[in-house]
Structure formats: structure tokens, C-alpha cells
Design a protein around this motif. Structure first.
Motif, PDB file in Angstrom:
ATOM      1  N   GLU A 150       0.822  -1.210   0.000  1.00  0.00           N
ATOM      2  CA  GLU A 150       0.000   0.000   0.000  1.00  0.00           C
ATOM      3  C   GLU A 150       0.855   1.259   0.000  1.00  0.00           C
ATOM      4  OE1 GLU A 150      -0.562  -2.706   2.048  1.00  0.00           O
ATOM      5  OE2 GLU A 150      -2.224  -3.400   0.792  1.00  0.00           O
ATOM      6  N   GLN A 151       1.959   1.257   0.739  1.00  0.00           N
ATOM      7  CA  GLN A 151       2.844   2.425   0.774  1.00  0.00           C
ATOM      8  C   GLN A 151       3.491   2.669  -0.591  1.00  0.00           C
ATOM      9  OE1 GLN A 151       5.183   0.979   4.101  1.00  0.00           O
ATOM     10  NE2 GLN A 151       4.435   2.660   5.403  1.00  0.00           N
ATOM     11  N   VAL A 152       3.888   1.604  -1.263  1.00  0.00           N
ATOM     12  CA  VAL A 152       4.486   1.745  -2.593  1.00  0.00           C
ATOM     13  C   VAL A 152       3.461   2.350  -3.551  1.00  0.00           C
ATOM     14  CG1 VAL A 152       5.346   0.462  -4.608  1.00  0.00           C
ATOM     15  CG2 VAL A 152       6.172  -0.096  -2.311  1.00  0.00           C
ATOM     16  N   ARG A 153       2.272   1.802  -3.526  1.00  0.00           N
ATOM     17  CA  ARG A 153       1.223   2.294  -4.430  1.00  0.00           C
ATOM     18  C   ARG A 153       0.862   3.739  -4.100  1.00  0.00           C
ATOM     19  NH1 ARG A 153      -2.381  -2.919  -6.066  1.00  0.00           N
ATOM     20  NH2 ARG A 153      -0.593  -4.265  -6.453  1.00  0.00           N
ATOM     21  N   GLN A 154       0.801   4.069  -2.824  1.00  0.00           N
ATOM     22  CA  GLN A 154       0.493   5.441  -2.433  1.00  0.00           C
ATOM     23  C   GLN A 154       1.598   6.390  -2.907  1.00  0.00           C
ATOM     24  OE1 GLN A 154      -1.172   6.434   1.270  1.00  0.00           O
ATOM     25  NE2 GLN A 154      -1.119   8.533   0.593  1.00  0.00           N
ATOM     26  N   PHE A 155       2.847   5.972  -2.790  1.00  0.00           N
ATOM     27  CA  PHE A 155       3.959   6.814  -3.254  1.00  0.00           C
ATOM     28  C   PHE A 155       3.784   7.158  -4.730  1.00  0.00           C
ATOM     29  CE2 PHE A 155       7.934   6.851  -5.645  1.00  0.00           C
ATOM     30  CZ  PHE A 155       8.502   8.026  -5.151  1.00  0.00           C
ATOM     31  N   PHE A 156       3.542   6.148  -5.556  1.00  0.00           N
ATOM     32  CA  PHE A 156       3.427   6.397  -6.993  1.00  0.00           C
ATOM     33  C   PHE A 156       2.167   7.181  -7.350  1.00  0.00           C
ATOM     34  CE2 PHE A 156       6.516   2.888  -7.247  1.00  0.00           C
ATOM     35  CZ  PHE A 156       7.448   3.482  -8.073  1.00  0.00           C
ATOM     36  N   THR A 157       1.048   6.838  -6.737  1.00  0.00           N
ATOM     37  CA  THR A 157      -0.190   7.554  -7.070  1.00  0.00           C
ATOM     38  C   THR A 157      -0.118   9.002  -6.590  1.00  0.00           C
ATOM     39  OG1 THR A 157      -1.306   6.707  -5.088  1.00  0.00           O
ATOM     40  CG2 THR A 157      -1.659   5.502  -7.142  1.00  0.00           C
ATOM     41  N   GLU A 158       0.483   9.235  -5.438  1.00  0.00           N
ATOM     42  CA  GLU A 158       0.613  10.609  -4.936  1.00  0.00           C
ATOM     43  C   GLU A 158       1.598  11.408  -5.781  1.00  0.00           C
ATOM     44  OE1 GLU A 158       0.059  14.007  -2.463  1.00  0.00           O
ATOM     45  OE2 GLU A 158      -1.178  12.310  -3.071  1.00  0.00           O
ATOM     46  N   ALA A 159       2.692  10.798  -6.188  1.00  0.00           N
ATOM     47  CA  ALA A 159       3.647  11.498  -7.068  1.00  0.00           C
ATOM     48  C   ALA A 159       2.963  11.873  -8.377  1.00  0.00           C
ATOM     49  CB  ALA A 159       4.871  10.620  -7.332  1.00  0.00           C
ATOM     50  N   TRP A 160       2.178  10.955  -8.914  1.00  0.00           N
ATOM     51  CA  TRP A 160       1.476  11.223 -10.175  1.00  0.00           C
ATOM     52  C   TRP A 160       0.424  12.323  -9.992  1.00  0.00           C
ATOM     53  CZ3 TRP A 160       2.857  10.632 -14.857  1.00  0.00           C
ATOM     54  CH2 TRP A 160       1.936  10.727 -15.899  1.00  0.00           C
ATOM     55  N   ARG A 161      -0.289  12.285  -8.852  1.00  0.00           N
ATOM     56  CA  ARG A 161      -1.283  13.319  -8.572  1.00  0.00           C
ATOM     57  C   ARG A 161      -0.616  14.684  -8.483  1.00  0.00           C
ATOM     58  NH1 ARG A 161      -2.540  16.783  -5.261  1.00  0.00           N
ATOM     59  NH2 ARG A 161      -1.014  16.138  -3.705  1.00  0.00           N
ATOM     60  N   LYS A 162       0.504  14.752  -7.739  1.00  0.00           N
ATOM     61  CA  LYS A 162       1.219  16.020  -7.591  1.00  0.00           C
ATOM     62  C   LYS A 162       1.719  16.523  -8.948  1.00  0.00           C
ATOM     63  CE  LYS A 162       4.133  16.311  -4.064  1.00  0.00           C
ATOM     64  NZ  LYS A 162       5.137  15.892  -3.035  1.00  0.00           N
ATOM     65  N   HIS A 163       2.209  15.616  -9.761  1.00  0.00           N
ATOM     66  CA  HIS A 163       2.683  15.980 -11.098  1.00  0.00           C
ATOM     67  C   HIS A 163       1.552  16.601 -11.909  1.00  0.00           C
ATOM     68  CE1 HIS A 163       4.269  15.588 -15.159  1.00  0.00           C
ATOM     69  NE2 HIS A 163       3.285  14.756 -15.453  1.00  0.00           N
ATOM     70  N   ARG A 164       0.414  15.944 -11.910  1.00  0.00           N
ATOM     71  CA  ARG A 164      -0.733  16.435 -12.692  1.00  0.00           C
ATOM     72  C   ARG A 164      -1.255  17.762 -12.151  1.00  0.00           C
ATOM     73  NH1 ARG A 164      -4.784  12.077 -14.713  1.00  0.00           N
ATOM     74  NH2 ARG A 164      -5.716  14.074 -15.032  1.00  0.00           N
ATOM     75  N   ILE A 183       4.979  20.759  -6.316  1.00  0.00           N
ATOM     76  CA  ILE A 183       6.411  20.477  -6.174  1.00  0.00           C
ATOM     77  C   ILE A 183       6.603  19.008  -5.812  1.00  0.00           C
ATOM     78  CG2 ILE A 183       8.482  20.982  -4.830  1.00  0.00           C
ATOM     79  CD1 ILE A 183       7.371  23.840  -4.507  1.00  0.00           C
ATOM     80  N   LEU A 184       7.535  18.385  -6.516  1.00  0.00           N
ATOM     81  CA  LEU A 184       7.852  16.972  -6.298  1.00  0.00           C
ATOM     82  C   LEU A 184       9.180  16.848  -5.564  1.00  0.00           C
ATOM     83  CD1 LEU A 184       7.095  15.695  -9.916  1.00  0.00           C
ATOM     84  CD2 LEU A 184       5.637  15.373  -7.920  1.00  0.00           C
ATOM     85  N   THR A 185       9.310  15.800  -4.762  1.00  0.00           N
ATOM     86  CA  THR A 185      10.607  15.477  -4.176  1.00  0.00           C
ATOM     87  C   THR A 185      11.492  14.932  -5.299  1.00  0.00           C
ATOM     88  OG1 THR A 185      10.076  13.174  -3.676  1.00  0.00           O
ATOM     89  CG2 THR A 185       9.485  14.837  -1.992  1.00  0.00           C
ATOM     90  N   PRO A 186      12.797  14.877  -5.090  1.00  0.00           N
ATOM     91  CA  PRO A 186      13.655  14.293  -6.133  1.00  0.00           C
ATOM     92  C   PRO A 186      13.255  12.864  -6.510  1.00  0.00           C
ATOM     93  CG  PRO A 186      14.994  15.511  -4.583  1.00  0.00           C
ATOM     94  CD  PRO A 186      13.586  15.469  -4.004  1.00  0.00           C
ATOM     95  N   LEU A 187      12.907  12.043  -5.540  1.00  0.00           N
ATOM     96  CA  LEU A 187      12.509  10.664  -5.844  1.00  0.00           C
ATOM     97  C   LEU A 187      11.186  10.634  -6.594  1.00  0.00           C
ATOM     98  CD1 LEU A 187      13.347   7.716  -5.571  1.00  0.00           C
ATOM     99  CD2 LEU A 187      12.116   7.653  -3.391  1.00  0.00           C
ATOM    100  N   GLU A 188      10.255  11.494  -6.212  1.00  0.00           N
ATOM    101  CA  GLU A 188       8.986  11.582  -6.940  1.00  0.00           C
ATOM    102  C   GLU A 188       9.219  12.018  -8.384  1.00  0.00           C
ATOM    103  OE1 GLU A 188       5.823  12.759  -3.380  1.00  0.00           O
ATOM    104  OE2 GLU A 188       6.981  14.336  -4.365  1.00  0.00           O
ATOM    105  N   SER A 189      10.160  12.924  -8.588  1.00  0.00           N
ATOM    106  CA  SER A 189      10.466  13.373  -9.953  1.00  0.00           C
ATOM    107  C   SER A 189      10.949  12.229 -10.829  1.00  0.00           C
ATOM    108  CB  SER A 189      11.533  14.478  -9.935  1.00  0.00           C
ATOM    109  OG  SER A 189      11.031  15.644  -9.342  1.00  0.00           O
ATOM    110  N   ILE A 190      11.797  11.381 -10.268  1.00  0.00           N
ATOM    111  CA  ILE A 190      12.286  10.220 -11.019  1.00  0.00           C
ATOM    112  C   ILE A 190      11.126   9.267 -11.299  1.00  0.00           C
ATOM    113  CG2 ILE A 190      13.819   8.215 -10.974  1.00  0.00           C
ATOM    114  CD1 ILE A 190      15.683   9.932  -9.141  1.00  0.00           C
ATOM    115  N   ALA A 191      10.278   9.044 -10.303  1.00  0.00           N
ATOM    116  CA  ALA A 191       9.125   8.153 -10.477  1.00  0.00           C
ATOM    117  C   ALA A 191       8.213   8.674 -11.577  1.00  0.00           C
ATOM    118  CB  ALA A 191       8.354   8.023  -9.160  1.00  0.00           C
TER     119      ALA A 191
END
Length: 142
Positions: free
Chosen positions: A7-21, A25-33
Motif C-alpha cells: 500500500e505504501q508503494v502504491r500510495q507513493f506512486f499515485t501521490e507522485a502522479w497526482r502532484k505531477h498532474r 512540487i515533487l521530491t527528487p525521488l517523486e520526480s524520477i518516479a
């Protein structure tokens, strides 16, 4: 060592994608994701719909688990950044002679998956040497 739950992995990716859309501002790891997610439009629905993101991805469905796939992209990006296992960065450079960056990452991903599967199947430690060996075989296969 960081060992997130499914669940944490999925939340990380879905939240990074939500923030992108949302152009947040994304964290460096979110930017790579997000960079990897952008290269996989077939995963966008999984990243945007919480019900879809919560699904099980079984072999019988014939679909790749997008969260596992993107996690492997992140792991490989980190390996290349720190050259761990030693020699992976040079092997990646050699793959780039015959593959674009995304294809090269997928070649390495196939090797990573095989070595992880083998270690789990046999109950043995991950083999850096075996991993690099598989990558080098793909280089010569070109």
C-alpha cells in the motif's frame, strides 16, 4: 533498510502522479518516479484511479503490475546513480550503444527480475555477480 508495504508503494506512486498532474512540487525521488511513469502511458489509469491502484495484478490477468514495474525502474536508476553493484553503470553505458535509455533499463530489469526470482526460489542471497553476468550477456547479444 526501507521496506515499504504494498500500500505504501502504491500510495507513493499515485501521490507522485497526482502532484505531477496538479503541478505541485515533487521530491527528487517523486520526480524520477514521474519521469518513468510518463514513459508508461499504459499505467496512467492505474496511477489515477485509487480503486484500480488497489487491484491485484496476477499472472492470469496477463498484465504487468505497474507498481512493481515502476519500482524496478526506480531501483535500477538508483543502482546506476551509485554504481552498485560495481560495474552496472559501465554495463548500462554499453547497452546504450545499441538501445535507447528506456530499452536499456528494460534489459537490465529483465536481469534484475531473474536474479531476484532465483534468489527467492532457492532461498539464497541476491547475487551481484549473477546479476552483472546476465546484463553482460545481453550486451553481447546486442
Amino acid at each position: 533498510m526501507f521496506n515499504p508495504s504494498r500500500e505504501q508503494v502504491r500510495q507513493f506512486f499515485t501521490e507522485a502522479w497526482r502532484k505531477h498532474r496538479a503541478r505541485e512540487i515533487l521530491t527528487p525521488l517523486e520526480s524520477i518516479a514521474v519521469q518513468w511513469a510518463e514513459q508508461h502511458p499504459e499505467y496512467h489509469r492505474d496511477l489515477e484511479d485509487p480503486e484500480v491502484a488497489a487491484a491485484d495484478y496476477t499472472v492470469e490477468q496477463g498484465r504487468t503490475n505497474p507498481f512493481l514495474h515502476l519500482s524496478m525502474h526506480l531501483a535500477i536508476a538508483e543502482q546506476l546513480q551509485i554504481d552498485q553493484p560495481p560495474g552496472i553503470r559501465a554495463a548500462h553505458q554499453q547497452l546504450l550503444a545499441t538501445h535507447d535509455a528506456h530499452e536499456a533499463a528494460h534489459e537490465i530489469m529483465e536481469c534484475l527480475g531473474e536474479v531476484v526470482w532465483e534468489a527467492q526460489r532457492l532461498g539464497t542471497p541476491f547475487s551481484n555477480d549473477g546479476y552483472l553476468d546476465l546484463i553482460k550477456r545481453r550486451i553481447t547479444r546486442g
